[in-house]
Motif scaffolding. Structure first.
Motif, PDB file in Angstrom:
ATOM      1  N   TYR A  68     -25.778 -39.131  28.273  1.00 60.30           N
ATOM      2  CA  TYR A  68     -26.948 -39.980  28.287  1.00 60.30           C
ATOM      3  C   TYR A  68     -27.295 -40.327  29.718  1.00 60.30           C
ATOM      4  O   TYR A  68     -26.423 -40.349  30.595  1.00 60.30           O
ATOM      5  N   PRO A  69     -28.568 -40.638  29.993  1.00 57.21           N
ATOM      6  CA  PRO A  69     -28.930 -41.068  31.350  1.00 57.21           C
ATOM      7  C   PRO A  69     -28.157 -42.339  31.702  1.00 57.21           C
ATOM      8  O   PRO A  69     -28.010 -43.225  30.859  1.00 57.21           O
ATOM      9  N   ARG A  70     -27.674 -42.408  32.922  1.00 58.69           N
ATOM     10  CA  ARG A  70     -26.922 -43.586  33.342  1.00 58.69           C
ATOM     11  C   ARG A  70     -27.867 -44.667  33.837  1.00 58.69           C
ATOM     12  O   ARG A  70     -28.912 -44.379  34.410  1.00 58.69           O
ATOM     13  N   ALA A  71     -27.503 -45.899  33.578  1.00 60.88           N
ATOM     14  CA  ALA A  71     -28.304 -47.034  34.009  1.00 60.88           C
ATOM     15  C   ALA A  71     -28.218 -47.160  35.526  1.00 60.88           C
ATOM     16  O   ALA A  71     -27.158 -46.909  36.115  1.00 60.88           O
ATOM     17  N   PRO A  72     -29.319 -47.537  36.171  1.00 57.63           N
ATOM     18  CA  PRO A  72     -29.278 -47.715  37.625  1.00 57.63           C
ATOM     19  C   PRO A  72     -28.359 -48.878  37.989  1.00 57.63           C
ATOM     20  O   PRO A  72     -28.251 -49.846  37.253  1.00 57.63           O
ATOM     21  N   LYS A  73     -27.726 -48.751  39.130  1.00 57.03           N
ATOM     22  CA  LYS A  73     -26.799 -49.813  39.575  1.00 57.03           C
ATOM     23  C   LYS A  73     -27.506 -50.846  40.381  1.00 57.03           C
ATOM     24  O   LYS A  73     -28.455 -50.665  41.024  1.00 57.03           O
TER      25      LYS A  73
END
Length: 73
Positions: A68-73
């Motif tokens: 899945y696309p990773r959430a921005p940090k």
């Protein structure tokens, strides 16, 4: 858990390399891979990140290994 072993081999990783990437002892990882031991949520997360897949794929909830696309940090 053949999909776990298949993913690891497709990445060209040994079980020792997985130990280095995940912090999971090689003997424990081997037991997870052969189904003799269940993985914890945290172990599943670490393995999914190391193998570039989703936790759902490792759990058998989907047949799509794409992460899945990773959430921005």
């Amino acid at each position: 858990m053949s999909r776990l072993k298949d993913l690891r081999k497709n990445c060209g990783f040994s079980q020792v390399k997985m130990q280095m990437l995940t912090g999971i002892d090689q003997s424990d990882y081997s037991k997870i891979e052969t189904g003799k031991r269940s993985m914890s949520f945290e172990q599943c997360r670490r393995i999914a990140l190391a193998l570039g897949t989703s936790m759902d794929y490792l759990a058998g909830l989907t047949d799509d290994p794409t992460p899945y696309p990773r959430a921005p940090k």
